[in-house]
Write an enzyme that holds these catalytic residues in place. Structure first.
Site, PDB file in Angstrom:
ATOM      1  N   HIS A  54      40.855  39.421  37.569  1.00  0.00           N
ATOM      2  CA  HIS A  54      41.841  38.876  38.342  1.00  0.00           C
ATOM      3  C   HIS A  54      42.021  39.789  39.632  1.00  0.00           C
ATOM      4  O   HIS A  54      42.234  41.021  39.611  1.00  0.00           O
ATOM      5  CB  HIS A  54      43.449  38.975  37.744  1.00  0.00           C
ATOM      6  CG  HIS A  54      43.366  38.083  36.292  1.00  0.00           C
ATOM      7  ND1 HIS A  54      44.146  38.532  35.382  1.00  0.00           N
ATOM      8  CD2 HIS A  54      42.923  36.840  36.174  1.00  0.00           C
ATOM      9  CE1 HIS A  54      43.977  37.629  34.280  1.00  0.00           C
ATOM     10  NE2 HIS A  54      43.288  36.672  34.755  1.00  0.00           N
ATOM     11  N   LYS A  74      46.694  49.275  40.983  1.00  0.00           N
ATOM     12  CA  LYS A  74      47.111  49.612  39.640  1.00  0.00           C
ATOM     13  C   LYS A  74      46.917  50.875  39.131  1.00  0.00           C
ATOM     14  O   LYS A  74      45.650  51.381  39.407  1.00  0.00           O
ATOM     15  CB  LYS A  74      46.599  48.336  38.869  1.00  0.00           C
ATOM     16  CG  LYS A  74      46.915  46.853  39.084  1.00  0.00           C
ATOM     17  CD  LYS A  74      46.349  45.948  38.259  1.00  0.00           C
ATOM     18  CE  LYS A  74      46.815  44.448  38.793  1.00  0.00           C
ATOM     19  NZ  LYS A  74      46.121  43.335  38.134  1.00  0.00           N
ATOM     20  N   TYR A 108      50.221  48.803  32.611  1.00  0.00           N
ATOM     21  CA  TYR A 108      49.868  48.948  33.915  1.00  0.00           C
ATOM     22  C   TYR A 108      51.346  49.218  34.877  1.00  0.00           C
ATOM     23  O   TYR A 108      52.351  48.207  34.546  1.00  0.00           O
ATOM     24  CB  TYR A 108      49.051  48.025  34.555  1.00  0.00           C
ATOM     25  CG  TYR A 108      49.217  46.637  34.572  1.00  0.00           C
ATOM     26  CD1 TYR A 108      49.613  46.165  36.041  1.00  0.00           C
ATOM     27  CD2 TYR A 108      49.520  45.875  33.493  1.00  0.00           C
ATOM     28  CE1 TYR A 108      50.062  44.589  35.805  1.00  0.00           C
ATOM     29  CE2 TYR A 108      49.597  44.447  33.545  1.00  0.00           C
ATOM     30  CZ  TYR A 108      50.074  43.966  34.831  1.00  0.00           C
ATOM     31  OH  TYR A 108      50.184  42.659  34.763  1.00  0.00           O
ATOM     32  N   ASP A 130      40.846  31.447  33.012  1.00  0.00           N
ATOM     33  CA  ASP A 130      40.005  32.523  33.204  1.00  0.00           C
ATOM     34  C   ASP A 130      38.508  32.220  32.880  1.00  0.00           C
ATOM     35  O   ASP A 130      37.671  32.878  33.566  1.00  0.00           O
ATOM     36  CB  ASP A 130      40.389  33.682  32.092  1.00  0.00           C
ATOM     37  CG  ASP A 130      41.376  34.642  32.742  1.00  0.00           C
ATOM     38  OD1 ASP A 130      42.057  34.374  33.808  1.00  0.00           O
ATOM     39  OD2 ASP A 130      41.993  35.487  31.985  1.00  0.00           O
TER      40      ASP A 130
END
Length: 189
Positions: free
Chosen positions: A62, A72, A132, A173
């Site tokens: 992503h 991140k 995260y 996905d």
């Protein structure tokens, strides 16, 4: 003291937290703004999330574009993952390169993934808990992905090594474009 190590793709870093153990248990410090700033990591993390996954789950790859492209800071609270970050920065000399790393809750380390990267992971154990922190808000309208099993990128997902018989991937996905298709859609090639 927190240790920050640059890795092969400029802007990405491996972070070893400060850990203190005694008879009470363990203390871990993952983030200290001044130390991060000393390494050029000036993000202000605005969101914190956790993802719970079973063995064989693949999430990603992503990314988010626009003004809120997200950097991140990722680590594992429980279990183990095979983590992948792909450089999608348009003018980067390492565009299309990826970094893979095993993240395990029994090993104290994090990864910093800067803006402009696609990110995903494979859960290698049941009940894995992935954490995260993101700089920038999630914007579904600016989100996309690269297909996890792009044959040209040839990411070495460790499916056989971890005896993963069944992969669990969302339909979304499973239908992302390849890196080559992504590049064409975004003004390259």
């Amino acid at each position: 003291m927190i240790t920050i190590e640059p890795i092969e793709i400029p802007g990405m870093h491996r972070i070893i937290p400060h850990v203190f153990s005694d008879n009470r248990g363990k203390y871990r410090k993952y983030y200290e703004r001044k130390i991060f700033n000393d390494y050029g990591i000036n993000d202000i993390f605005t969101e914190s999330s956790e993802i719970h996954s079973q063995k064989g789950v693949i999430r990603g790859l992503h990314y988010q574009t626009g003004n809120n492209s997200q950097s991140k800071l990722v680590h594992i609270l429980k279990g183990k993952i095979f983590d992948v970050a792909v450089d999608l920065r348009k003018d980067s000399e390492t565009f299309g390169m990826f970094h893979c790393e095993l993240l395990d809750s029994t090993v104290d380390k994090l990864l910093y993934i800067p803006k402009g990267f696609a990110h995903g992971f494979l859960s290698l154990e049941d009940d894995t808990l992935f954490s995260y922190q993101s700089a920038g808000a999630y914007e579904p309208e600016n989100s996309g992905g690269i297909i996890w099993n792009d044959s040209e990128m040839n990411i070495p997902w460790p499916l056989k090594e971890y005896d993963i018989q069944n992969i669990i991937v969302t339909e979304k996905d499973s239908n992302w474009p390849t890196l080559k298709e992504y590049r064409k859609m975004n003004g390259g090639e």
